[in-house]
Design a protein around this motif. Structure first.
Motif, PDB file in Angstrom:
ATOM      1  N   LEU A   1       1.075  -1.504  -0.463  1.00 17.96           N
ATOM      2  CA  LEU A   1      -0.082   0.178   0.391  1.00 17.96           C
ATOM      3  C   LEU A   1       1.205   1.328   0.325  1.00 17.96           C
ATOM      4  CD1 LEU A   1      -3.041  -1.209   2.866  1.00 17.96           C
ATOM      5  CD2 LEU A   1      -2.453  -0.945  -0.151  1.00 17.96           C
ATOM      6  N   ASN A   2       0.008   2.584  -0.559  1.00 17.55           N
ATOM      7  CA  ASN A   2       0.857   3.270  -0.700  1.00 17.55           C
ATOM      8  C   ASN A   2       0.801   4.565   0.590  1.00 17.55           C
ATOM      9  OD1 ASN A   2      -1.128   5.539  -1.087  1.00 17.55           O
ATOM     10  ND2 ASN A   2      -1.278   4.793  -3.039  1.00 17.55           N
TER      11      ASN A   2
ATOM     12  N   GLN B   1      -2.820   4.926   1.442  1.00 12.54           N
ATOM     13  CA  GLN B   1      -4.038   3.819   1.647  1.00 12.54           C
ATOM     14  C   GLN B   1      -3.713   3.232   2.506  1.00 12.54           C
ATOM     15  OE1 GLN B   1      -2.378   1.423  -2.316  1.00 12.54           O
ATOM     16  NE2 GLN B   1      -3.741   2.297  -3.270  1.00 12.54           N
TER      17      GLN B   1
ATOM     18  N   LEU C   1      -8.346   1.527   3.408  1.00 13.24           N
ATOM     19  CA  LEU C   1      -7.437   0.551   2.630  1.00 13.24           C
ATOM     20  C   LEU C   1      -7.153  -1.089   4.085  1.00 13.24           C
ATOM     21  CD1 LEU C   1      -6.813   0.590  -1.083  1.00 13.24           C
ATOM     22  CD2 LEU C   1      -9.044   0.413  -0.060  1.00 13.24           C
TER      23      LEU C   1
ATOM     24  N   ALA D   1     -13.231  -0.411  -2.987  1.00 13.63           N
ATOM     25  CA  ALA D   1     -11.872  -0.712  -3.063  1.00 13.63           C
ATOM     26  C   ALA D   1     -11.959  -0.628  -4.781  1.00 13.63           C
ATOM     27  CB  ALA D   1     -11.034  -2.264  -3.157  1.00 13.63           C
TER      28      ALA D   1
END
Length: 167
Positions: A84-85, A88, A91, A106
């Motif tokens: 993940l960045n 995120q 998420l 998502a």
């Protein structure tokens, strides 16, 4: 070959202290995704991800023995590890909770083998489910990477019990 030693002396081991010590190690945050035979998707948040080998290309991650999704990931031939960045964290929380269906919000695309890849991930690794090793209260999954991609951007990091970024 499995090489193991006799158990360590843990008579006075302090598990909460161990957990606090582990929280001092910053890790990346991943969502492991897969597609079931009926076409539905499953995913879970995991911070236990590591490279194992370049030749062959192997990575590992682990899942608790009591996880509801253990039979799913044990039985499927493929999965994707999505790194993940920094933006995120939602998420990571979504895929770690039991309420809302994470796939309803998502954004994703499908890999060559039909596995879900989360859009915006820093990197993703499409893996053949090569082997599994029960160890302690987890199962260690070793995946052979069949395809991967990356997008240089700041990753999401988990440290000290919370999400952070390296921005």
């Amino acid at each position: 070959m499995n090489i193991s030693s006799p158990r360590a002396d843990s008579r006075e081991f302090d598990t909460p202290h161990f957990r606090q010590a582990l929280s001092q190690f910053a890790t990346g945050v991943t969502v492991i995704t897969t597609r079931l035979a009926d076409g539905s998707f499953r995913g879970l948040t995991a911070s236990s991800f590591n490279s194992v080998s370049l030749d062959p290309p192997l990575v590992l991650w682990s899942l608790a023995n009591g996880a509801n999704s253990l039979p799913i990931f044990t039985g499927n031939s493929h999965y994707v590890i999505n790194v993940l960045n920094a933006g995120q964290a939602h998420l990571a929380k979504l895929f770690s909770s039991r309420g809302e269906d994470p796939w309803a919000s998502a954004e994703y695309e499908l890999s060559r083998t039909g596995q879900p890849i989360l859009k915006g991930a820093v990197a993703w690794f499409e893996c053949h489910n090569r082997s599994r090793y029960p160890e302690g209260d987890h199962v260690i999954f070793v995946g052979e990477v069949e395809h991967c991609e990356f997008s240089p951007q700041a990753p999401l990091v988990f440290h000290g019990g919370g999400f952070r970024s390296l921005g």
